[in-house]
Structures are given as structure tokens and as C-alpha cells.
Write an enzyme that holds these catalytic residues in place. Sequence first.
Site, PDB file in Angstrom:
ATOM      1  N   ASP A 240      54.150  22.235 -61.664  1.00 35.38           N
ATOM      2  CA  ASP A 240      52.986  21.358 -61.878  1.00 35.38           C
ATOM      3  C   ASP A 240      53.386  20.016 -62.489  1.00 35.38           C
ATOM      4  OD1 ASP A 240      51.191  23.531 -61.109  1.00 35.38           O
ATOM      5  OD2 ASP A 240      51.601  24.365 -63.088  1.00 35.38           O
TER       6      ASP A 240
ATOM      7  N   HIS B  51      50.274  21.213 -54.344  1.00 32.60           N
ATOM      8  CA  HIS B  51      50.371  19.844 -54.820  1.00 32.60           C
ATOM      9  C   HIS B  51      49.191  19.034 -54.313  1.00 32.60           C
ATOM     10  CE1 HIS B  51      53.168  20.324 -51.324  1.00 32.60           C
ATOM     11  NE2 HIS B  51      52.472  19.311 -50.852  1.00 32.60           N
TER      12      HIS B  51
END
Length: 436
Positions: free
Chosen positions: A13, A41
Site C-alpha cells: 500500500d 492499486h
Amino acid sequence: MANVVVIGAQWGDEGKGKITDLLSRSADVVVRYQGGVNAGHTIVVDDKVLKLHLIPSGILYKNTSCLIGSGTVVDPKILLKEIDMLIDNGIDISGLKISSTSHVTMPYHRILDEAMEADRGSNKIGTTGRGIGPTYADKSQRNGIRIRDLLNKERLSDVIEIPLREKNGLLEKIYGIKPLKLEDIVEEYLDYGERLSKHVVDCTRTIHAASKNKKNILFEGAQGTLLDLDHGTYPFVTSSNPISGGACIGAGVGPTLIDRVIGVAKAYTTRVGEGPFPTELQGSINDQLCDRGSEFGTTTGRRRRCGWFDGVIGKYAVSVNGLDCLAVTKLDVLDELDEIQVCIAYDLDGEKIDYFPTNSDELKKCKPIFKKLKGWQCSTADCRKLSDLPENAMNYLRFLAELMEVPIAIVSLGANRDQTIVIEDPIHGPKRALLR
């Protein structure tokens, strides 16, 4: 020409999607080399928010080929949803290619993943429940289904019979779940295979042909270094190898083909799910980072745990991946803080250590030793070059570069493409960066 690997330098992340999207403009081929739909993403283009799990970010550039490599595990149902979403947004997906030897996440993998996690009770690992672990387990046990198997009915019926019988036994006898029917699965997955067939290629041949023709190749990792199966905070890890070495295995290339490795790290640290997290914050600052950074998982929607930047895991990521340079993301999230802390070492049972303990039990006992730095308390969102940044923001970046002993090539100051300071293009620039 330069072949570049982009990896996450923390627990995933980190903003790899934006950095990969940025670098894809200079790449001819983008290769996703590991992971599955457990990764996600988010890319913002012209006020459109696009969330991808399997397809590389480079798909947004029509002259860039995007390859889902052999080390990736593919859920064809979700992949087709991504394809449809991109088409609906007017994006050309003709450059998408899928390795014929990528393993397939089957319905019994997802069901088993959820059942096994629930059965762990208080000892949960924090899996996304998307079937990734069971898919990789079948691959290792030479009991898996590959993309090429979906292209032939007789072949699929043959290879699925034994693993389905085994999984049905587990589902029914251990977890009390109704068994799955072979005929239903074969019919469903043959349809997926037919729809994906025009994208299926020989991964290794495709990459080596591009290399022979002097093309720029970008290798895109999923998750992050600390989630690596062999080098992360085991057992709170993923089921593949996100580190730079995983690119060689997952894409089928030798290490001499890799020219440089760029690590992506947030200006602070986050983690999803279970496992030790030495710099984790509680209270108002944690909430502020979470809210300003929109720290909710792309795949699961789970709230991420937030903490100060951890230089110990940063240096570990530099070492394990052989990082040449760093992209620091979400610097703007720190804009309102009057003081920022950075972990420079740990206290382990009264001893100061500056190395990362790979034993999770030891890591749980580590207490962070912090260096305090002054915040800048003004917006950086509109900064487009280093000289635009407040002095204390520059001091912060320099401190991170000195601590990790690696130069910074890119600084991200928001979700949009233009909210970026590119100090050096890792693909076309010289092998150096300006911010040390």
C-alpha cells in the site's frame, strides 16, 4: 534502455500504482510478476478513479504492452471484470497479455481461504480471503490449474479432477461446506478461457523478444518487502515473493537483465491486517494520518494501521532488494503536523539494535527509538519542484535519504499524476539521484 523493478519497501500500500503509472510512460513493456487479486492499486486519471488488482498500471498507455507474468496467480472472473471496466472507460486493452503458465485461482481456493482463516480464531493471519494462499499451495504441490488449461475442455476436466476431489473432502469433512460440482466449474472456467484466449502468450519468450529489441521493461511488484514469504514478518506475510529477486522468477528472466531497482515508501508507515508493527500509532495522530491519507485497502476496504516512518525496515528493504533509489509518497499527508518522528533503531530487551529482526516474536518486543523532526505546517500539494517545498519538508526528505543510505528520485504529493516531483527518471536518467 533500462529495465527497472518497482517494489514496495514497507508492508504494501505504498503507492506503487501511481509510481508505476508514472514510469509506464517511458516503458514499452510492463510486467506484473507475482501476487494476485489480494493486491490493489488506485490510479487517478482526469478525475476518474480506476482500481486495478491484476492488470498492470501501464494499460493506460496504448503503446505499452502489459504482461501478467507466470509468477502471478489469476482469478479470471475478477480479471474479466477489470477488462470490462477499462473498456467501459474507453481504455484500449489490446496490449494486455497473460502468461499461459500463470496459475488460476479456482472457486475452491477462495472458499478454503475464508474457511481456514475463520478456523484460526484469534490467531488469524489477516488474509484477504481471495484464495491466494491456497492457489500458491496447489502450485507448490504440483496440483494447480494454469491459464493454458482453460483453453481445452478435455485437458481442464482431466487436471481439475484430483484437486477438486481433495478440496471437496476438506470442505465437507472438516469445514462442513457443501462440495462443488466438477461439471459446473469446467463449464464456467472454459468460458473464462475462451474470453481470455486472445491475450494468452508465452511469457518468457515475449519478455526476451522485447529485451532483444532494446525495449524498456518495467517489472511491477505487488504488496511489499515486509510481506515477502521468505523475508517478511512470517507468518504474517503473503504467499509469494514481492522483493526484487521475485521479478526474475515470476517473469522468467535472469538477474543480469535488471538494470535498477526503485523502492516505493510512504512518508510514514501503514500495515493492513495482523502482525507486529513497531511504530504503530494510537489516538488522534493515527486518526489524522488515516483520514488525510485515505488509508483504507483497495482490495478489502479495511482500515489500515498507521505509524511513523520506520527507518529500520527501510534499511532492511534497501538491503534485501538492492535498491538504487527511492520514491517517497504521501508527503502531503504530514503537512499539518508540527512535529514528525522517524524510527532510527529499536530497543530489544534493553539492547539498542539497528537491524530488522526477522523473527516475529522478537519484532513484537521491539520498541522504536525515535528522532524528532520539525514539521512544516503548510500545504505541499501544489509543489512541482524541489525548490517549491518548505525547508522543513526538504530536511525531512534529506533525513530519510541519509538514514536509508539511498537517494530519493521521486516525491509524490497527492493522488493525481501531476502532484509529483520527478528528481530523476529512473528509466531514462543516469544511474544517480539528486536528493541525498
